[in-house]
Design a protein around this motif. Structure first.
Motif, PDB file in Angstrom:
ATOM      1  N   ALA A  47       0.843  -1.200   0.000  1.00 48.78           N
ATOM      2  CA  ALA A  47       0.000   0.000   0.000  1.00 48.78           C
ATOM      3  C   ALA A  47       0.880   1.253   0.000  1.00 48.78           C
ATOM      4  O   ALA A  47       2.021   1.224   0.488  1.00 48.78           O
ATOM      5  N   PRO A  48       0.361   2.355  -0.546  1.00 45.10           N
ATOM      6  CA  PRO A  48       1.111   3.612  -0.453  1.00 45.10           C
ATOM      7  C   PRO A  48       1.312   3.978   1.020  1.00 45.10           C
ATOM      8  O   PRO A  48       0.547   3.554   1.893  1.00 45.10           O
TER       9      PRO A  48
ATOM     10  N   PRO B 137       0.798   5.944   4.163  1.00 47.51           N
ATOM     11  CA  PRO B 137      -0.222   6.892   4.611  1.00 47.51           C
ATOM     12  C   PRO B 137       0.361   7.952   5.541  1.00 47.51           C
ATOM     13  O   PRO B 137       1.444   7.776   6.105  1.00 47.51           O
TER      14      PRO B 137
ATOM     15  N   PHE C 197      -4.530   8.707   2.992  1.00 43.34           N
ATOM     16  CA  PHE C 197      -3.801   8.553   1.746  1.00 43.34           C
ATOM     17  C   PHE C 197      -4.182   9.736   0.862  1.00 43.34           C
ATOM     18  O   PHE C 197      -5.131   9.651   0.066  1.00 43.34           O
TER      19      PHE C 197
ATOM     20  N   HIS D 246      -4.881   9.742  -2.946  1.00 45.64           N
ATOM     21  CA  HIS D 246      -6.016   8.938  -3.381  1.00 45.64           C
ATOM     22  C   HIS D 246      -7.328   9.370  -2.731  1.00 45.64           C
ATOM     23  O   HIS D 246      -8.377   8.823  -3.068  1.00 45.64           O
TER      24      HIS D 246
ATOM     25  N   VAL E 103      -8.278   8.827   0.310  1.00 49.56           N
ATOM     26  CA  VAL E 103      -8.797   7.700   1.076  1.00 49.56           C
ATOM     27  C   VAL E 103      -8.433   7.832   2.556  1.00 49.56           C
ATOM     28  O   VAL E 103      -7.283   8.058   2.902  1.00 49.56           O
TER      29      VAL E 103
ATOM     30  N   LEU F 265      -8.487  -2.755   0.571  1.00 47.70           N
ATOM     31  CA  LEU F 265      -7.656  -1.675   0.024  1.00 47.70           C
ATOM     32  C   LEU F 265      -7.929  -1.455  -1.457  1.00 47.70           C
ATOM     33  O   LEU F 265      -8.064  -0.312  -1.907  1.00 47.70           O
TER      34      LEU F 265
ATOM     35  N   LEU G 230      -7.034   1.980  -3.629  1.00 45.69           N
ATOM     36  CA  LEU G 230      -5.608   2.142  -3.352  1.00 45.69           C
ATOM     37  C   LEU G 230      -4.793   1.187  -4.217  1.00 45.69           C
ATOM     38  O   LEU G 230      -5.094  -0.003  -4.276  1.00 45.69           O
TER      39      LEU G 230
END
Length: 115
Positions: free
Chosen positions: A8-9, A11, A31, A34, A36, A99, A104
């Motif tokens: 995942a990116p 956060p 995030f 995105h 999110v 996710l 994401l």
């Protein structure tokens, strides 16, 4: 951390959101690229009276949380909001589905598991 394992990116943690009326919420994971918000939803705040403000029932806490979420969803930068708990942290497939469902992107990491 499970988010790292899934690629995942990264956060921002404990980010505060405000609207015209003031403070809305401090969220667990944000995030920004995105739009999110991801919140860890442990059951203790609903089940343990010691973790609730004096006089509040579990139902009161749940209603407050729903109002907070509704207000947070109206913040212009927030496009999606998701919740996860202990079951998702223990089940990679469930967390991955959550996710991806939130939009994401997940990258393949060089490692498979860090725990």
């Amino acid at each position: 951390m499970a988010l790292d394992e899934l690629g995942a990116p990264r956060p921002e943690l404990q980010t505060e959101f405000h609207d015209a009326a003031g403070f809305v919420a401090r969220v667990d994971f944000w995030f920004p690229d995105h739009g999110v918000v991801l919140e860890f939803d442990g059951a203790a705040k609903y089940r343990d009276p010691a973790l609730r403000a004096a006089g509040l029932t579990a139902e009161d806490v749940l209603l407050q949380e729903k109002r907070r979420e509704d207000r947070l969803r109206r913040v212009s930068d927030v496009r999606r909001l998701g919740r996860f708990g202990w079951p998702e942290t223990r089940d990679t497939k469930r967390l991955r589905a959550l996710l991806l469902g939130l939009g994401l992107p997940l990258e393949t990491r060089r490692f498979r598991r860090i725990r």
